[in-house]
Motif scaffolding. Structure first.
Motif, PDB file in Angstrom:
ATOM      1  N   ASP A 204       0.666  -1.252   0.050  1.00  0.00           N
ATOM      2  CA  ASP A 204      -0.010  -0.003   0.010  1.00  0.00           C
ATOM      3  C   ASP A 204       0.746   1.265   0.171  1.00  0.00           C
ATOM      4  OD1 ASP A 204      -1.928   1.949   0.301  1.00  0.00           O
ATOM      5  OD2 ASP A 204      -2.882   1.006   1.949  1.00  0.00           O
ATOM      6  N   ILE A 205       0.915   1.997  -1.021  1.00  0.00           N
ATOM      7  CA  ILE A 205       1.526   3.124  -1.356  1.00  0.00           C
ATOM      8  C   ILE A 205       1.349   4.162  -0.183  1.00  0.00           C
ATOM      9  CG2 ILE A 205       0.237   4.000  -3.108  1.00  0.00           C
ATOM     10  CD1 ILE A 205       3.980   4.429  -3.208  1.00  0.00           C
ATOM     11  N   SER A 206       0.019   4.490  -0.239  1.00  0.00           N
ATOM     12  CA  SER A 206      -0.069   5.359   0.994  1.00  0.00           C
ATOM     13  C   SER A 206       0.374   5.092   2.271  1.00  0.00           C
ATOM     14  CB  SER A 206      -1.791   5.553   1.165  1.00  0.00           C
ATOM     15  OG  SER A 206      -2.245   4.520   1.602  1.00  0.00           O
ATOM     16  N   VAL A 207       0.592   3.854   2.762  1.00  0.00           N
ATOM     17  CA  VAL A 207       1.103   3.551   3.842  1.00  0.00           C
ATOM     18  C   VAL A 207       2.604   3.993   4.056  1.00  0.00           C
ATOM     19  CG1 VAL A 207       1.884   1.584   5.169  1.00  0.00           C
ATOM     20  CG2 VAL A 207      -0.210   1.396   4.375  1.00  0.00           C
ATOM     21  N   ILE A 208       3.309   3.906   2.849  1.00  0.00           N
ATOM     22  CA  ILE A 208       4.744   4.045   2.833  1.00  0.00           C
ATOM     23  C   ILE A 208       4.687   5.546   2.908  1.00  0.00           C
ATOM     24  CG2 ILE A 208       6.678   3.886   1.451  1.00  0.00           C
ATOM     25  CD1 ILE A 208       4.740   1.352   0.320  1.00  0.00           C
ATOM     26  N   LEU A 209       3.939   6.356   2.298  1.00  0.00           N
ATOM     27  CA  LEU A 209       4.229   7.735   2.150  1.00  0.00           C
ATOM     28  C   LEU A 209       3.794   8.313   3.550  1.00  0.00           C
ATOM     29  CD1 LEU A 209       2.797   8.469  -1.415  1.00  0.00           C
ATOM     30  CD2 LEU A 209       5.314   8.647  -0.654  1.00  0.00           C
ATOM     31  N   LYS A 210       2.846   7.741   3.996  1.00  0.00           N
ATOM     32  CA  LYS A 210       2.243   8.331   5.494  1.00  0.00           C
ATOM     33  C   LYS A 210       2.894   7.784   6.614  1.00  0.00           C
ATOM     34  CE  LYS A 210      -2.438   9.597   7.095  1.00  0.00           C
ATOM     35  NZ  LYS A 210      -3.560   8.918   7.315  1.00  0.00           N
ATOM     36  N   TYR A 211       3.262   6.607   6.796  1.00  0.00           N
ATOM     37  CA  TYR A 211       3.573   6.057   8.099  1.00  0.00           C
ATOM     38  C   TYR A 211       5.039   5.846   8.457  1.00  0.00           C
ATOM     39  CZ  TYR A 211      -1.386   5.698   8.836  1.00  0.00           C
ATOM     40  OH  TYR A 211      -2.643   5.887   8.752  1.00  0.00           O
ATOM     41  N   ALA A 212       5.787   5.398   7.130  1.00  0.00           N
ATOM     42  CA  ALA A 212       7.201   4.715   7.279  1.00  0.00           C
ATOM     43  C   ALA A 212       8.184   5.632   7.315  1.00  0.00           C
ATOM     44  CB  ALA A 212       7.346   3.677   6.121  1.00  0.00           C
ATOM     45  N   THR A 213       9.070   5.454   8.378  1.00  0.00           N
ATOM     46  CA  THR A 213      10.297   6.277   8.378  1.00  0.00           C
ATOM     47  C   THR A 213      11.342   5.651   7.248  1.00  0.00           C
ATOM     48  OG1 THR A 213      11.099   4.997  10.150  1.00  0.00           O
ATOM     49  CG2 THR A 213       9.799   7.139  10.623  1.00  0.00           C
ATOM     50  N   VAL A 243       5.275   8.502  -7.873  1.00  0.00           N
ATOM     51  CA  VAL A 243       5.113   7.868  -9.001  1.00  0.00           C
ATOM     52  C   VAL A 243       6.302   6.762  -9.108  1.00  0.00           C
ATOM     53  CG1 VAL A 243       5.622   8.280 -11.625  1.00  0.00           C
ATOM     54  CG2 VAL A 243       4.113   9.734 -10.135  1.00  0.00           C
ATOM     55  N   GLU A 244       7.615   7.362  -8.823  1.00  0.00           N
ATOM     56  CA  GLU A 244       8.451   6.261  -8.625  1.00  0.00           C
ATOM     57  C   GLU A 244       8.229   4.993  -7.653  1.00  0.00           C
ATOM     58  OE1 GLU A 244      12.474   9.048  -9.594  1.00  0.00           O
ATOM     59  OE2 GLU A 244      11.310   9.353  -7.761  1.00  0.00           O
ATOM     60  N   MET A 245       7.774   5.418  -6.574  1.00  0.00           N
ATOM     61  CA  MET A 245       7.401   4.598  -5.606  1.00  0.00           C
ATOM     62  C   MET A 245       6.415   3.573  -6.473  1.00  0.00           C
ATOM     63  SD  MET A 245       8.769   4.873  -2.755  1.00  0.00           S
ATOM     64  CE  MET A 245       8.048   4.119  -1.466  1.00  0.00           C
ATOM     65  N   LEU A 246       5.394   4.004  -6.910  1.00  0.00           N
ATOM     66  CA  LEU A 246       4.463   3.072  -7.490  1.00  0.00           C
ATOM     67  C   LEU A 246       5.061   2.317  -8.663  1.00  0.00           C
ATOM     68  CD1 LEU A 246       1.319   5.769  -7.816  1.00  0.00           C
ATOM     69  CD2 LEU A 246       1.444   3.446  -6.684  1.00  0.00           C
ATOM     70  N   GLN A 247       6.033   2.679  -9.403  1.00  0.00           N
ATOM     71  CA  GLN A 247       7.015   2.003 -10.380  1.00  0.00           C
ATOM     72  C   GLN A 247       7.548   1.039  -9.583  1.00  0.00           C
ATOM     73  OE1 GLN A 247       8.803   5.263 -12.277  1.00  0.00           O
ATOM     74  NE2 GLN A 247       7.187   5.458 -13.927  1.00  0.00           N
ATOM     75  N   MET A 248       8.073   1.455  -8.603  1.00  0.00           N
ATOM     76  CA  MET A 248       9.080   0.161  -7.831  1.00  0.00           C
ATOM     77  C   MET A 248       8.102  -0.935  -7.190  1.00  0.00           C
ATOM     78  SD  MET A 248      11.372   2.641  -5.449  1.00  0.00           S
ATOM     79  CE  MET A 248      12.090   1.241  -4.250  1.00  0.00           C
ATOM     80  N   LEU A 249       6.836  -0.701  -7.087  1.00  0.00           N
ATOM     81  CA  LEU A 249       5.827  -1.736  -6.505  1.00  0.00           C
ATOM     82  C   LEU A 249       5.265  -2.433  -8.026  1.00  0.00           C
ATOM     83  CD1 LEU A 249       3.902   0.538  -3.811  1.00  0.00           C
ATOM     84  CD2 LEU A 249       5.177  -1.658  -3.571  1.00  0.00           C
ATOM     85  N   GLY A 250       5.911  -2.233  -9.163  1.00  0.00           N
ATOM     86  CA  GLY A 250       5.591  -2.905 -10.384  1.00  0.00           C
ATOM     87  C   GLY A 250       4.334  -2.316 -11.135  1.00  0.00           C
ATOM     88  N   ASN A 251       3.907  -1.063 -10.581  1.00  0.00           N
ATOM     89  CA  ASN A 251       2.695  -0.468 -11.250  1.00  0.00           C
ATOM     90  C   ASN A 251       2.984   0.088 -12.514  1.00  0.00           C
ATOM     91  OD1 ASN A 251       1.067  -1.696  -9.105  1.00  0.00           O
ATOM     92  ND2 ASN A 251       1.247   0.122  -7.931  1.00  0.00           N
ATOM     93  N   LYS A 252       2.202   0.184 -13.361  1.00  0.00           N
ATOM     94  CA  LYS A 252       2.344   1.360 -14.725  1.00  0.00           C
ATOM     95  C   LYS A 252       1.590   2.576 -14.426  1.00  0.00           C
ATOM     96  CE  LYS A 252       3.339  -1.907 -18.343  1.00  0.00           C
ATOM     97  NZ  LYS A 252       2.576  -2.756 -19.332  1.00  0.00           N
ATOM     98  N   VAL A 253       2.580   3.639 -14.344  1.00  0.00           N
ATOM     99  CA  VAL A 253       1.600   4.750 -13.889  1.00  0.00           C
ATOM    100  C   VAL A 253       1.891   5.700 -14.672  1.00  0.00           C
ATOM    101  CG1 VAL A 253       1.560   4.423 -11.350  1.00  0.00           C
ATOM    102  CG2 VAL A 253       3.807   5.275 -12.482  1.00  0.00           C
TER     103      VAL A 253
END
Ligand code: ADP
Ligand code: MG
Length: 261
Positions: A204-213, A243-253
């Motif tokens: 979940d990209i929002s998790v990474i952006l919102k919670y992770a350090t 966008v880069e994070m999504l690409q790292m997760l394998g999503n086409k964006v």
């Protein structure tokens, strides 16, 4: 201070190399998100940290010791904890399963120790404390099958907390939970993170952006990033955006206007 140190770790199942030369250091109170494609080796890495798989190459130390010596410091919420919802077990019974060796020092008849029958007052207060931590204490005597997916997952977290861990590992804890339930779980993890180090595998990209350090991307090899909360993520000085994070997760964006990358 690094409480978990992984050095030059490589791992294979039979001949298939799953992890290659992983180096990772986790500090106290970190909130580390592990991301990466399916089959990338994320669950395998957690199992190595837990000592479920034996090391073949490299090292893992937790509080300067082998994983097998530090299990009491680690809570684990495994992937796909699908419970048979028809199985007649109560919430408190599920949580008690995390109370490892809870009969070890008690004066109980031998058969009770073997079959772990009967909870002491201390057992119950420990389980109720964990359930209260995840906001589920009022459901303690309900059947686990009567809860929603999000509530069940909070109970699984309570089970992991019952051992009073210093590090909590969670493998895709919100994969089959609705959006509200997901937010509640991550808000809960953020709260727990005030005193516990969190390592969570998530898509979940929002998790990474919102919670992770910190973010570790694993696809056999590991790339590691510190997170800057000023809307973007900066690995080693470079710019790093959603966008880069999504690409790292394998999503086409589609490239978003104004995302800055
Ligand atoms: N117990 C196992 N025995 C053999 N191969 C396995 C086992 N567990 C996982 N694998 C394989 O190892 C690779 C990594 O799996 P896994 O760690 O589960 O990845 P992820 O959690 O990132 O999806 C996959 O190709 C998977 O099929
Ligand atoms: Mg997995």
């Amino acid at each position: 201070m690094a409480i978990l140190e992984i050095k030059n770790l490589s791992f294979s199942y039979d001949k298939q190399k799953v992890l290659e030369d992983i180096n990772l250091s986790v500090d106290e109170k970190d909130f580390l998100a592990i991301i990466g494609p399916n089959g990338g080796g994320k669950s395998t890495l957690l199992k190595l940290i837990l000592g479920i798989h034996s090391l073949k190459m490299g090292s893992i130390s937790i509080y300067d010791n082998k994983p097998s010596k530090q299990l009491s410091h680690i809570g684990y919420v495994p992937q796909n904890t699908n419970i048979n919802t028809n199985f007649p077990i109560r919430v408190i019974d599920v949580v008690m399963m995390g109370h490892v060796d809870h009969h070890k020092n008690k004066k109980l008849p031998y058969w009770k120790k073997i079959f772990k029958v009967g909870y002491s007052k201390e057992d119950i207060s420990c389980a109720m404390g964990s359930l209260a931590q995840v906001g589920m204490d009022k459901f303690a005597y309900q059947k686990i099958g009567s809860l929603s997916g999000g509530q069940r997952q909070r109970v699984m977290i309570a089970r992991a907390l019952c051992a009073n861990p210093k590090i909590l590992l969670l493998d895709e804890p919100t994969s089959s939970i609705d959006v509200d339930g997901q937010k509640q779980i991550y808000d809960l993890l953020k709260e727990l993170n005030r005193s516990i180090t969190i390592i969570v595998v998530s898509h979940d990209i929002s998790v990474i952006l919102k919670y992770a350090t910190k973010v570790a991307h694993i696809n056999k090899i590991l790339t590691f990033h510190n997170v800057d909360f000023n809307t973007t993520i900066k690995p080693d000085g470079g710019h790093f955006c959603e966008v880069e994070m999504l690409q790292m997760l394998g999503n086409k964006v589609e490239h978003k206007k104004g995302c800055g990358c």
